[in-house]
Write an enzyme that holds these catalytic residues in place. Sequence first.
Site, PDB file in Angstrom:
ATOM      1  N   TRP A 170       0.797  -1.223   0.000  1.00  0.00           N
ATOM      2  CA  TRP A 170       0.000   0.000   0.000  1.00  0.00           C
ATOM      3  C   TRP A 170       0.829   1.273   0.000  1.00  0.00           C
ATOM      4  CZ3 TRP A 170       1.676   2.606   4.166  1.00  0.00           C
ATOM      5  CH2 TRP A 170       2.137   1.883   5.270  1.00  0.00           C
ATOM      6  N   ARG A 179       6.864  -1.075 -11.227  1.00  0.00           N
ATOM      7  CA  ARG A 179       8.122  -1.808 -11.051  1.00  0.00           C
ATOM      8  C   ARG A 179       7.951  -3.298 -11.317  1.00  0.00           C
ATOM      9  NH1 ARG A 179      11.458  -0.408  -5.697  1.00  0.00           N
ATOM     10  NH2 ARG A 179      10.540  -2.270  -4.760  1.00  0.00           N
ATOM     11  N   LYS A 194      -2.625  -7.961  -7.822  1.00  0.00           N
ATOM     12  CA  LYS A 194      -3.511  -7.732  -6.681  1.00  0.00           C
ATOM     13  C   LYS A 194      -2.933  -6.597  -5.836  1.00  0.00           C
ATOM     14  CE  LYS A 194      -3.483  -9.639  -2.713  1.00  0.00           C
ATOM     15  NZ  LYS A 194      -3.714  -8.356  -1.950  1.00  0.00           N
ATOM     16  N   GLY A 248       6.225  -6.859   0.431  1.00  0.00           N
ATOM     17  CA  GLY A 248       5.498  -6.753   1.690  1.00  0.00           C
ATOM     18  C   GLY A 248       6.342  -7.246   2.842  1.00  0.00           C
ATOM     19  N   GLU A 270      10.415  -8.980  -2.272  1.00  0.00           N
ATOM     20  CA  GLU A 270      10.994  -7.758  -1.726  1.00  0.00           C
ATOM     21  C   GLU A 270      10.329  -7.561  -0.374  1.00  0.00           C
ATOM     22  OE1 GLU A 270      11.712  -4.593  -0.236  1.00  0.00           O
ATOM     23  OE2 GLU A 270      10.349  -3.672  -1.678  1.00  0.00           O
ATOM     24  N   ARG A 298      10.768  10.434   4.318  1.00  0.00           N
ATOM     25  CA  ARG A 298      10.093  10.270   3.027  1.00  0.00           C
ATOM     26  C   ARG A 298       8.994   9.235   3.182  1.00  0.00           C
ATOM     27  NH1 ARG A 298      10.882   7.386  -2.145  1.00  0.00           N
ATOM     28  NH2 ARG A 298      12.302   5.968  -1.078  1.00  0.00           N
ATOM     29  N   SER A 461      17.080   4.802  -4.576  1.00  0.00           N
ATOM     30  CA  SER A 461      16.245   4.086  -5.548  1.00  0.00           C
ATOM     31  C   SER A 461      16.321   4.731  -6.928  1.00  0.00           C
ATOM     32  CB  SER A 461      14.791   4.054  -5.074  1.00  0.00           C
ATOM     33  OG  SER A 461      14.674   3.380  -3.846  1.00  0.00           O
TER      34      SER A 461
END
Length: 498
Positions: A170, A179, A194, A248, A270, A298, A461
Site C-alpha cells: 500500500w 516496477r 492484486k 510486503g 521484496e 520520506r 532508488s
Amino acid sequence: MSALVAEAAPLTVAERETELLARVPSGLYINGVWEQGSGAPITVTDPATGLALKQIANADAADGLRALDAAVDAAQAWAATAPRVRAEILRRAFDLLQERREDFALLMTLEMGKPLAEANGEVTYGGEFLRWFSEEAVRISGRYGLTPEGTGHMTVSQRPVGPCFLITPWNFPLAMATRKIAPALAAGCTVVIKPAELTPLTTLYFAQLLEDAGVPAGVVNVITTSTSSAVAGPIIADPRLRKLSFTGSTPVGRKLIQQSAQGVLRTSMELGGNAPFVVFEDADLGKAVDGAMLAKFRNIGQACTAANRFIVHESVADEFARRIVERVGELRIGRGTDAGVMLGPLVNEAAVESTDALVQDALERGARLLIGGVRPDGPGSFYEPTVLTGLAPDTALLTEEIFGPVVGIVTFGDEDEAVRLANATEYGLIGYVFTQDLARGHRMIDRLETGMMGLNTGLVSNAAAPFGGVKQSGLGREGGLEGIHEYLSSKYTLTPVS
C-alpha cells in the site's frame, strides 16, 4: 453578432477530488472488461480524515481464477508479440502517465496520505520503470557458439516465464505496480496483479491507462479483494501460474514462498528492512542530517528503505541529534493536499498504534524523548515526528521495522562496533553510511550485509539500478539490467555439426 462565452470557474479542491474519484474505475479488470466482484464492496478511506473515498469491487477465489484464465489465454499471443511493439506500448504508457501525473499524484495523496510533492515524486519514479523497461524490451539477448569440443552449435535464448501473479503493497501504490508490471510486459509475460486493500485506486486507474496505451485484453488483469489469502491461495496453487512477485512483510513472504514451493514457482520477494544509518566522526554533518531527513521521513517513514536505526559516532551524536530535532520541529503535519504540508498521516489507525507502541517501549526501557511522541487530537491517523536517544540494546525500535516517523539514535566508538551494530539484524535490504574517508566508505560497502547502500546520500532508488536485499529482506531484484531477467527463462539448444 458574436457571443461572449464566460470561462468556467476553476474547480475547488473538493470538486477536483470528487471529479477525479468519479473517473477512477471501481470494478475488477479481467480480460479487458471492468466487472463487479462477488463479495461485498470494499470501502477505500482517506487516512487524513477517516472519510470514505470510494467503494470498489471485492473479488473472491473464483474471480481470481478467472483473472488467471485471462492471463493464461493471452500468454501465447503476447509472448509472440514483437519486442518493438511491446516497447512502444510501454513507452506510450510512460507518455500518458506524464500527461495524467496530476491525477495520479492527487489520487495517491487521497488514498495513502503522502503530501502532494512526494506523490508527484512517485509519479516521476514510477514512470521511469515504464520508460526503462520499454528500452529493455528490445535488448533481450542470447548467445551462440561452438561447444568446446567443436561437435555442435550452442544456442541460448531467453523466453518469458509465463503468467505471473503480482502482489503489491500500500505504501507506493504507483511505483510498486510499474516496477512489477513493466518488466513482466517487456519480457512477454501476462499478469494478474492484486493491489493492497488499503490503496487499490491507483492501480485501477493505472490499468485504465495501460488499456489506453494499447495493452491487449487479458495481458494485465487487476483483482481487488478484502480476503487476500483466500484469493491468492488458489492462484498460487494453479499449475498454470509460473511466477510470483511479492512486496510486503517478511512473515507474509515466508508463507508465500512455502506455497510457491508446491509448484516450484519462480519467485521475487521484496520483504522487510531494518536499515542502519551510520554516521562517522568525520562525516559532513550537514549532509548527514539532510540524508537522514530523506531516508527517515520520506513517505512518512512508511518505506522498506527507511532508515530504521541511527548509529552515530559518540563524538558527534549530540550535535547530530540537536540538528535532527531542529529540522523535525520544522515539519508541518496535515492532510497531504494542504499547502505547505511536509508530513501526512500514517496509513491507518493500526499503524499509529504500532508506532506509538514502539515509542512507549523505548521510553519504558530508559530512552530519552527529544521531540514528538504524541498522537495529535482530531480526525486522521497522524503521529508527530519523534526523536529518541539512549536506546537500550533490547529496545524494539532496534529490532523491528518501524514504518513510522520515528528516529532512534544509538552511539558507537569505532568502525568495528559500527559494523557489528549495523549487521545485528535478520534483515539486509539497505544501509546508509556517511563518512568523508573514501577508504572507509569502500570498506563499509564490503562489510555491510545489505543488498543496497547509500554512501553519503539518503536516497538510492533508481529504475536503472537493481533493487533488492539479502538475508530475510528477500529474493531477486527489481529494476536495472537485472529486473527483466526475473521474468525470463534461459533455453539452451544444441545443433550437432553435420
